[in-house]
Enzyme design. Sequence first.
Site, PDB file in Angstrom:
ATOM      1  N   CYS A  13      16.098  -0.355 -15.524  1.00 16.19           N
ATOM      2  CA  CYS A  13      17.292  -0.202 -16.364  1.00 16.19           C
ATOM      3  C   CYS A  13      17.095  -0.823 -17.745  1.00 16.19           C
ATOM      4  O   CYS A  13      18.004  -1.460 -18.294  1.00 16.19           O
ATOM      5  CB  CYS A  13      18.498  -0.828 -15.669  1.00 16.19           C
ATOM      6  SG  CYS A  13      18.927  -0.034 -14.106  1.00 16.19           S
ATOM      7  N   TYR A  59      14.675  -0.827  -5.172  1.00 15.18           N
ATOM      8  CA  TYR A  59      14.095   0.494  -5.426  1.00 15.18           C
ATOM      9  C   TYR A  59      14.028   1.308  -4.140  1.00 15.18           C
ATOM     10  O   TYR A  59      14.267   2.517  -4.133  1.00 15.18           O
ATOM     11  CB  TYR A  59      12.694   0.359  -6.026  1.00 15.18           C
ATOM     12  CG  TYR A  59      12.632  -0.385  -7.345  1.00 15.18           C
ATOM     13  CD1 TYR A  59      13.739  -0.451  -8.196  1.00 15.18           C
ATOM     14  CD2 TYR A  59      11.461  -1.027  -7.740  1.00 15.18           C
ATOM     15  CE1 TYR A  59      13.677  -1.124  -9.407  1.00 15.18           C
ATOM     16  CE2 TYR A  59      11.393  -1.706  -8.954  1.00 15.18           C
ATOM     17  CZ  TYR A  59      12.501  -1.759  -9.777  1.00 15.18           C
ATOM     18  OH  TYR A  59      12.435  -2.430 -10.978  1.00 15.18           O
ATOM     19  N   LYS A  98       5.330   7.555 -19.470  1.00 18.45           N
ATOM     20  CA  LYS A  98       3.952   7.391 -19.931  1.00 18.45           C
ATOM     21  C   LYS A  98       3.665   5.900 -20.119  1.00 18.45           C
ATOM     22  O   LYS A  98       4.598   5.116 -20.360  1.00 18.45           O
ATOM     23  CB  LYS A  98       3.719   8.185 -21.216  1.00 18.45           C
ATOM     24  CG  LYS A  98       4.609   7.762 -22.407  1.00 18.45           C
ATOM     25  CD  LYS A  98       4.068   6.548 -23.116  1.00 18.45           C
ATOM     26  CE  LYS A  98       5.072   5.873 -23.982  1.00 18.45           C
ATOM     27  NZ  LYS A  98       4.716   4.501 -24.332  1.00 18.45           N
ATOM     28  N   ARG A 166       6.834  -8.075 -21.573  1.00 18.26           N
ATOM     29  CA  ARG A 166       5.943  -7.125 -20.885  1.00 18.26           C
ATOM     30  C   ARG A 166       5.007  -6.427 -21.879  1.00 18.26           C
ATOM     31  O   ARG A 166       3.915  -5.985 -21.505  1.00 18.26           O
ATOM     32  CB  ARG A 166       6.763  -6.108 -20.098  1.00 18.26           C
ATOM     33  CG  ARG A 166       7.598  -5.135 -20.930  1.00 18.26           C
ATOM     34  CD  ARG A 166       6.965  -3.753 -20.989  1.00 18.26           C
ATOM     35  NE  ARG A 166       7.638  -2.926 -21.966  1.00 18.26           N
ATOM     36  CZ  ARG A 166       7.002  -1.996 -22.654  1.00 18.26           C
ATOM     37  NH1 ARG A 166       5.716  -1.782 -22.506  1.00 18.26           N
ATOM     38  NH2 ARG A 166       7.673  -1.263 -23.530  1.00 18.26           N
TER      39      ARG A 166
END
Length: 327
Positions: A13, A59, A98, A166
Amino acid sequence: MDKVKIKWGIIGCGNIANKFASDLALMEDAELQAVASRSIEKAKSFGEKHNSKKCYDSYDELFLDGDVDIVYIATPHSSHCELSLKAMQHNKHVLSEKPLAINKVEAAKMIALSKEKGLFFMEGLWTRFNPTFVAIKKIIDSGEIGDIKFINADFSFKSNHSLDSRVFDLKLGGGALLDIGIYPAFLTYALLGKPKEILAKSIFNEATKCDVQSSMIFHYENAQAILYSGFMSNAKMIARISGSEGEIYIHNQWHMAQGYTLVKNGKEEVFELPTKGIGFSHEIMECHNCLKNNQIESKHWSHKNSMDLISILDEVRCEVGLIYPQD
């Protein structure tokens, strides 16, 4: 698929998922069935914003949701393979952001399962379906600007992310190459195919060991491309495609352009081609078309295309010495 609406699930999210969900809401034949995050608070906040029917903090729970037709995976690069495989093991079609995977070994596993299960699977390279890119590819394929001799494209911005984000985390597939360098590599591959030779150099962050700048030369028999990606400085991000009979300039920011300029015989002609919404809508439409026609891959961005592109990025990483734990 004979359903009136195709029901989507979104995994992750973050920022990219928010943009995707905004465009998903523009599709009359789409419905956001479920969203999942590791945090139920984040899932609920995202779900309320985008009118999701269900919100999960797992998930796996989303994968078990029998009403979800297709899953959009918008988590960090390092998890694309694992989550795509899990989704398909639960008989979900998949659109994975991607880069498709960290390397071609991971990508091959994902594609193999798609074929084995007969499930649609595509890399979310939204630029491929952008109206501007579709238009310039038709022009180039028709030979209107002659043979392509040179491509120059970059994707660069001065990053404000902290070193623990990240973007700079090697374990999560961080670095300029996989995050944004994939776009110039995609552009060149989509127009010229796989290069005969690749030359590349990178500058690395000493603390995180990921690349913060990467430059590439793709060498072909009768053409070359000079490509760049980086987190250290801003750029105009206008792509130049030079042919023997003319040139095309894809407007800023070229990976999500709203038009292009054609230069031929000393004359410039500007074309405006606005996207529907932010631009993710066009890859969503492609997913829907494939699902409705029982295709497990897109003819416009196929499994082979994704394998070729990740193989190119693997070669660049080998050239510059960028190694991920997954390797």
